[in-house]
Design an enzyme around this catalytic site. Structure first.
Site, short mmCIF file in Angstrom:
data_model
loop_
_atom_site.label_atom_id
_atom_site.label_comp_id
_atom_site.label_asym_id
_atom_site.label_seq_id
_atom_site.Cartn_x
_atom_site.Cartn_y
_atom_site.Cartn_z
N GLU A 198 -44.91 40.06 -6.90
CA GLU A 198 -43.49 39.83 -6.57
C GLU A 198 -43.20 39.72 -5.07
O GLU A 198 -42.60 40.62 -4.47
CB GLU A 198 -42.62 40.96 -7.14
CG GLU A 198 -42.56 41.00 -8.64
CD GLU A 198 -41.50 41.97 -9.17
OE1 GLU A 198 -40.87 42.68 -8.37
OE2 GLU A 198 -41.30 41.99 -10.40
N GLU A 387 -45.45 41.83 -16.30
CA GLU A 387 -44.62 43.05 -16.38
C GLU A 387 -43.43 42.80 -17.29
O GLU A 387 -42.81 41.74 -17.25
CB GLU A 387 -44.04 43.43 -15.02
CG GLU A 387 -44.97 44.15 -14.11
CD GLU A 387 -44.28 44.63 -12.83
OE1 GLU A 387 -43.05 44.91 -12.87
OE2 GLU A 387 -44.97 44.71 -11.81
#
Ligand code: NOJ
Length: 477
Positions: A198, A387
């Site tokens: 991320e 995720e």
């Protein structure tokens, strides 16, 4: 519903349209999902990250990381909590990995701490740090768990952050050296790699929002860090390709759909701008599409950091793209907010569904929409959900945690993933965030996203009902 009937309905409705998807989601609500629905090559796992679980912050030659420094000196984290001890994984990795095996979890996504490997950022390699991850990897392999390694999950040696971290172009060299050390040391045993976790989070929350390490509030830092993190993805990818035979290489992105409040044109424009920042900015240059400046002119401040050859070097042919989805956001116009000129509407106004401890709306269709959005890029070969998960207040009753909301959340999101998969999108795996409760960055230890509960006083682990469900689901029953 049988698969045949499903396919007939799909054909009649025309796969891919949003309305039929909603309809199909409804049709599917009665169906219990099974592991086999996803195919035998589908990878099932759970995920964690070094700083969030390891503790042992100054053990065996590890240097201070940017997160050690941030939590020790800046006091911005809730209750001034730190990752000094966290889940004590540094000492308990063996029993934790054994627990994963007991729960039938076939793959484990974890990250390495740069400050254990190269305490000075570059140069001298700390053998004790290298050995620790060898032990983690060996234990996984012994327990028949496939290791999935993330090279950068937000922690770097503080000596590098002090030099500007991702805002400093030198980072491209530092990062290449670090990833090369990882690839050379672990490449024989680890085949699945994720370069960066991320990039949006540490650039936005770290350099502009001031809530993550290093905690600066600066557009200048934000723009430079975006370009260097984007380049880092490809530079890291190439370092792994050069050093690991048969590597399966990906990198991971925040992925969430944006809607305009009440579908008003002015709010839809905000949603479009937010989409550029959150979903598009880091992946498009890698795919050779350049930064999406046309849709967000402010990105010219990022482009300014491009040097000769960057246009070529920024591209990399990833084997998979990791997407991390939890929710969606509904946006409302507010002219004085810089960059996107709007803000997310309070989810309580948007939904009657649950809202997680992170303040996020439970919105299972969001994962379907994000998968469709990322899969629509011609350069994306495969998607892995690296995720997904939810934080809810857990209560221990007689040594058990009946977290039915979390189990329902996982099932509902999995159904949406299955819908996208049945439309023919190549989705290769799913990792629950997280294996166990851990340090949730600026939020400290309150959010509980694990399928295993951790008592931070005793370090006792309890498999929550969601963990029991996952384990039964994985056993194929
Ligand atoms: C994103 C991050 O990768 C992870 O570190 C974090 O704990 C979860 N999502 C939940 O916020």
């Amino acid at each position: 519903m049988t698969r045949e009937n499903y396919l007939k309905i799909m054909a009649a409705l025309g796969a891919g349209a949003l309305l039929p998807q909603n309809l199909l989601a409804e049709l599917l609500t009665g169906e219990e999902i099974k592991r086999s629905d996803f195919g035998k090559d589908f990878v099932w796992g759970t995920a964690t990250a070094a700083y969030q679980i390891e503790g042992g912050w100054n053990e065996d030659g590890k240097s201070e990381s940017n997160w050690d420094y941030f939590t020790h000196h800046k006091h911005k984290v809730k209750n001034h909590e730190t990752g000094d001890v966290a889940d004590d994984f540094y000492r308990r990795y063996e029993s934790d990995i054994e627990l994963m095996r007991k729960m039938n979890i076939p793959a484990y996504r974890f990250s390495t701490a740069w400050s254990r490997i190269l305490p000075n950022g570059t140069g001298i390699v700390n053998q004790k740090g290298i050995d620790f991850y060898h032990r983690v990897i060996d234990k996984c392999l012994k327990e028949n768990i496939e290791p999935w390694l993330t090279c950068y999950h937000w922690d770097m040696p503080q000596v590098l952050e002090a030099k500007g971290g991702w805002t400093n172009r030198e980072m491209l060299k530092w990062f290449e050296e670090y990833v090369t050390v990882l690839a050379k040391n672990y490449g024989d045993k680890v085949k699945n790699w994720m370069v960066i976790n991320e990039p949006l989070s540490f650039t936005l929350a770290g350099y502009l929002g001031g809530v993550n390490a290093p905690g600066t509030v600066s557009f200048k830092n934000f723009y430079s860090s975006i370009h260097h993190a984007t380049m880092g993805q490809s530079i890291g990818g190439r370092a792994i390709r050069a050093n690991v035979k048969n590597a399966n290489i990906g990198t991971t992105f925040v992925a969430m759909p944006f809607d305009g409040w009440k579908n008003k044109p002015i709010n839809n424009e905000v949603a479009k701008r937010a989409d550029v920042i959150i979903n598009r900015m880091f992946i498009e240059p890698v795919l050779g599409m350049g930064y999406p400046v046309k849709d967000l002119p402010a990105l010219k401040h990022v482009v300014k950091h491009m040097k000769e050859d960057d246009e070529q070097k920024i591209k990399f042919d990833f084997d998979f793209i990791g997407i991390q989805n939890y929710t969606r956001m509904v946006m409302k116009s507010l002219a004085l907010i810089p960059l996107i000129h709007g803000l997310p509407v309070n989810p309580k106004k948007v939904t009657t569904q649950d809202i997680t401890q992170m303040g996020w709306e439970v919105y299972p269709e969001g994962i379907y929409r994000s998968i469709k959005q990322f899969a629509a890029y011609p350069g994306v070969k495969k998607i892995i959900i690296t995720e997904n998960g939810a934080g809810f207040d857990d209560v221990v009753i007689n040594g058990e945690v009946h977290d039915s909301k979390r189990t329902q959340y996982i099932k509902d999101y999995l159904k949406q993933i299955l819908l996208a998969k049945r439309e023919g999108i190549d989705i290769g795996g799913y990792f629950i965030w997280s294996f166990m409760d851990n340090f949730e960055w600026a939020e400290g230890y309150r959010p509980q996203l694990g399928i295993v509960r951790v008592d931070y006083k005793t370090q006792e682990r309890i498999i929550k009902d969601s963990g029991k469900w996952y384990s039964e689901f994985l056993s194929g029953k």
